[in-house]
Design an enzyme around this catalytic site. Sequence first.
Site, short mmCIF file in Angstrom:
data_model
loop_
_atom_site.label_atom_id
_atom_site.label_comp_id
_atom_site.label_asym_id
_atom_site.label_seq_id
_atom_site.Cartn_x
_atom_site.Cartn_y
_atom_site.Cartn_z
N LYS A 109 0.83 -1.20 0.00
CA LYS A 109 0.00 0.00 0.00
C LYS A 109 0.87 1.26 0.00
CE LYS A 109 -3.18 2.44 3.11
NZ LYS A 109 -3.76 2.44 4.46
N ASP B 136 1.09 2.65 5.42
CA ASP B 136 1.08 2.34 6.85
C ASP B 136 0.53 0.97 7.19
OD1 ASP B 136 -1.45 3.62 5.91
OD2 ASP B 136 -2.10 3.00 7.89
N CYS B 137 0.28 0.10 6.19
CA CYS B 137 -0.39 -1.18 6.44
C CYS B 137 0.45 -2.08 7.35
CB CYS B 137 -0.65 -1.88 5.12
SG CYS B 137 -1.29 -3.55 5.32
N LYS C 148 -6.52 1.45 -7.77
CA LYS C 148 -5.65 0.30 -8.04
C LYS C 148 -5.42 0.14 -9.54
CE LYS C 148 -7.36 -1.95 -3.91
NZ LYS C 148 -8.38 -2.81 -3.36
N VAL D 275 -3.71 -6.00 -0.52
CA VAL D 275 -2.28 -5.84 -0.23
C VAL D 275 -2.06 -6.21 1.24
CG1 VAL D 275 -1.72 -4.10 -1.95
CG2 VAL D 275 -2.64 -3.37 0.23
N SER E 291 -1.41 -12.02 4.23
CA SER E 291 -0.13 -11.96 4.95
C SER E 291 0.19 -13.24 5.72
CB SER E 291 -0.09 -10.74 5.89
OG SER E 291 -1.08 -10.84 6.89
N HIS F 29 1.34 0.83 15.57
CA HIS F 29 0.09 1.51 15.22
C HIS F 29 -0.70 1.87 16.48
CE1 HIS F 29 -0.58 1.16 10.73
NE2 HIS F 29 0.61 0.64 10.91
N TRP G 128 -5.38 5.99 9.65
CA TRP G 128 -6.51 5.65 10.54
C TRP G 128 -7.61 6.71 10.53
CZ3 TRP G 128 -7.42 1.01 12.28
CH2 TRP G 128 -6.36 0.12 12.41
N LYS H 246 -11.26 5.74 9.58
CA LYS H 246 -11.92 4.83 10.52
C LYS H 246 -12.31 5.56 11.81
CE LYS H 246 -10.25 0.30 9.10
NZ LYS H 246 -9.62 0.69 7.84
#
Length: 212
Positions: A8, A19-20, A47, A60, A73, A159, A206, A209
């Site tokens: 990402k 930041d993923c 994308k 991702v 992952s 995070h 973030w 969210k």
Amino acid sequence: MAIELCAKAAVGSPDTLGDCPFTHRVLLTLEEKKIPYNTHLINISEKPQWFLEVNPEGKVPALKIDDKWIGDSDVIVGIIEEKYPSPSLSPPGDVSSVGSKIFPSFVKFLTSKDPADGSEQALLDELKALDEHLKTKGPFVNGEKICAVDLSLAPKLYHLDVALGHYKGWAIPESFSHVHNYMKLLFSLESFQKTKPTKEHVVAGWASKVNG
């Protein structure tokens, strides 16, 4: 031959790694195993067609290995361990789930608008359990040797630390001294320093969210 990794891109910075925490976990795994890789940054809001063609779900991180794209992952880390077993990062069964509920507890507390919903206490309970585990088993979750569980927890704790500090003015209690020492240890790793996102990118990542 280098592994191809799609990651990402940072919000508002298409040429910067985003930041993923799940991508970060894969990067840490590749770095700790000294595996060469090429990173392709993907703008999540736009994308590219080639990426959707090789990875229809558009997830991702995505890793190309043996001419196949993998987009989860957990699966990616498992395949890396299988194909590149040295140094081993495979955790023994009794520590494989240590800290596994910290991230969902953090997300619930971060996005909570109700101070009385118990989400803060649920996160404190999970952090306390990690602190007690590290007290007897530390400095890493499996003792002296780093393992895949540490590489999964490191980005999530980063995070947690950055986002809760920014959005809620909240910090992990000093009484959880083993967790604090653990975080210092993880964040000082060469692999972490090389791959960590900026605090600004974590905060920006973030925002939707928290404010949604």
